[in-house]
Design an enzyme around this catalytic site. Sequence first.
Site, PDB file in Angstrom:
ATOM      1  N   HIS A  84      -0.457   2.860   8.545  1.00 54.18           N
ATOM      2  CA  HIS A  84      -1.680   2.403   9.194  1.00 54.18           C
ATOM      3  C   HIS A  84      -1.653   0.882   9.325  1.00 54.18           C
ATOM      4  CE1 HIS A  84      -2.771   2.246   4.843  1.00 54.18           C
ATOM      5  NE2 HIS A  84      -3.197   1.066   5.221  1.00 54.18           N
TER       6      HIS A  84
HETATM    7  C1  T46 Z   1      -3.253  -0.438   2.308  1.00 54.37           C
HETATM    8  C2  T46 Z   1      -2.186   0.015   1.372  1.00 54.37           C
HETATM    9  C3  T46 Z   1      -1.357  -1.109   0.825  1.00 54.37           C
HETATM   10  C4  T46 Z   1     -10.794   4.853  -0.964  1.00 54.37           C
HETATM   11  O1  T46 Z   1     -11.689   5.732  -0.980  1.00 54.37           O
HETATM   12  N1  T46 Z   1     -11.069   3.572  -1.337  1.00 54.37           N
HETATM   13  C5  T46 Z   1     -10.118   2.585  -1.330  1.00 54.37           C
HETATM   14  O2  T46 Z   1     -10.431   1.421  -1.681  1.00 54.37           O
HETATM   15  C6  T46 Z   1      -8.784   2.922  -0.921  1.00 54.37           C
HETATM   16  C7  T46 Z   1      -7.698   1.851  -0.893  1.00 54.37           C
HETATM   17  C8  T46 Z   1      -8.524   4.215  -0.548  1.00 54.37           C
HETATM   18  N2  T46 Z   1      -9.499   5.153  -0.571  1.00 54.37           N
HETATM   19  C9  T46 Z   1      -9.185   6.552  -0.189  1.00 54.37           C
HETATM   20  C10 T46 Z   1      -8.827   6.740   1.275  1.00 54.37           C
HETATM   21  C11 T46 Z   1      -7.900   7.943   1.235  1.00 54.37           C
HETATM   22  O3  T46 Z   1      -8.670   9.127   1.257  1.00 54.37           O
HETATM   23  O4  T46 Z   1      -8.035   6.947  -0.928  1.00 54.37           O
HETATM   24  C12 T46 Z   1      -7.232   7.822  -0.137  1.00 54.37           C
HETATM   25  C13 T46 Z   1      -5.801   7.305  -0.064  1.00 54.37           C
HETATM   26  O5  T46 Z   1      -5.788   6.101   0.719  1.00 54.37           O
HETATM   27  P1  T46 Z   1      -4.605   5.776   1.747  1.00 54.37           P
HETATM   28  O6  T46 Z   1      -4.013   7.024   2.262  1.00 54.37           O
HETATM   29  O7  T46 Z   1      -5.138   4.785   2.743  1.00 54.37           O
HETATM   30  O8  T46 Z   1      -3.564   5.065   0.762  1.00 54.37           O
HETATM   31  P2  T46 Z   1      -2.279   4.201   1.138  1.00 54.37           P
HETATM   32  O9  T46 Z   1      -1.520   4.018  -0.130  1.00 54.37           O
HETATM   33  O10 T46 Z   1      -1.565   4.764   2.299  1.00 54.37           O
HETATM   34  O11 T46 Z   1      -2.886   2.764   1.603  1.00 54.37           O
HETATM   35  C14 T46 Z   1      -3.536   1.916   0.683  1.00 54.37           C
HETATM   36  C15 T46 Z   1      -4.793   1.303   1.327  1.00 54.37           C
HETATM   37  O12 T46 Z   1      -5.657   2.355   1.768  1.00 54.37           O
HETATM   38  C16 T46 Z   1      -4.453   0.432   2.506  1.00 54.37           C
HETATM   39  O13 T46 Z   1      -5.571  -0.336   2.898  1.00 54.37           O
HETATM   40  O14 T46 Z   1      -3.080  -1.421   3.010  1.00 54.37           O
HETATM   41  O15 T46 Z   1      -2.670   0.847   0.304  1.00 54.37           O
END
Ligand code: T46
Length: 137
Positions: A48
């Site tokens: 993303h």
């Molecule tokens: C990024 C990279 C480096 C939340 O509810 N609150 C939060 O503060 C975060 C970070 C995530 N979430 C939820 C959203 C999704 O349902 O946790 C789940 C997993 O998040 P995501 O798939 O976006 O995780 P990554 O590791 O792909 O990305 C994360 C951050 O979301 C993103 O901003 O830059 O780490």
Amino acid sequence: MLEWVKLPERRSETGNIVIAEVEKDVPFAIRRVYCLVDLDVETRRGFHAHRQLEQLVICLHGSCRILLDDGSRRTEVTLAQPNRGLLLRSMIWREMFDFSQGCVLMVLASEHYDEADYIRNYDDFMQLVGVPSDSFS
Ligand code: T46
């Protein structure tokens, strides 16, 4: 696109302290801190970009690789040192992979969590940065 932040350290025989101060080391007000832990070493995450959010990613333990893509250029780097943060500006596509066992990433973020700020489709991202999405194929 690649912006490293060297964080100051206070080293001693009993241990080291790494410091991140807003305005001095972190170029935005921190509104949220989160950590990525218990990461599956086989997994690839991210996929993303963010419309507005700016973040400083710090690898507190272990190592991982991160791919950055601004629509015209792609680069991959290793995060492995707690005193070397990687600044992720807005509109940068990112993917994290090659996590070592026990890798811990800490992320300092400029905004609260907002799913509407995420661009999770690569074609949408390329459209928004104004580049045809087949330019890397
Ligand atoms: C990024 C990279 C480096 C939340 O509810 N609150 C939060 O503060 C975060 C970070 C995530 N979430 C939820 C959203 C999704 O349902 O946790 C789940 C997993 O998040 P995501 O798939 O976006 O995780 P990554 O590791 O792909 O990305 C994360 C951050 O979301 C993103 O901003 O830059 O780490």
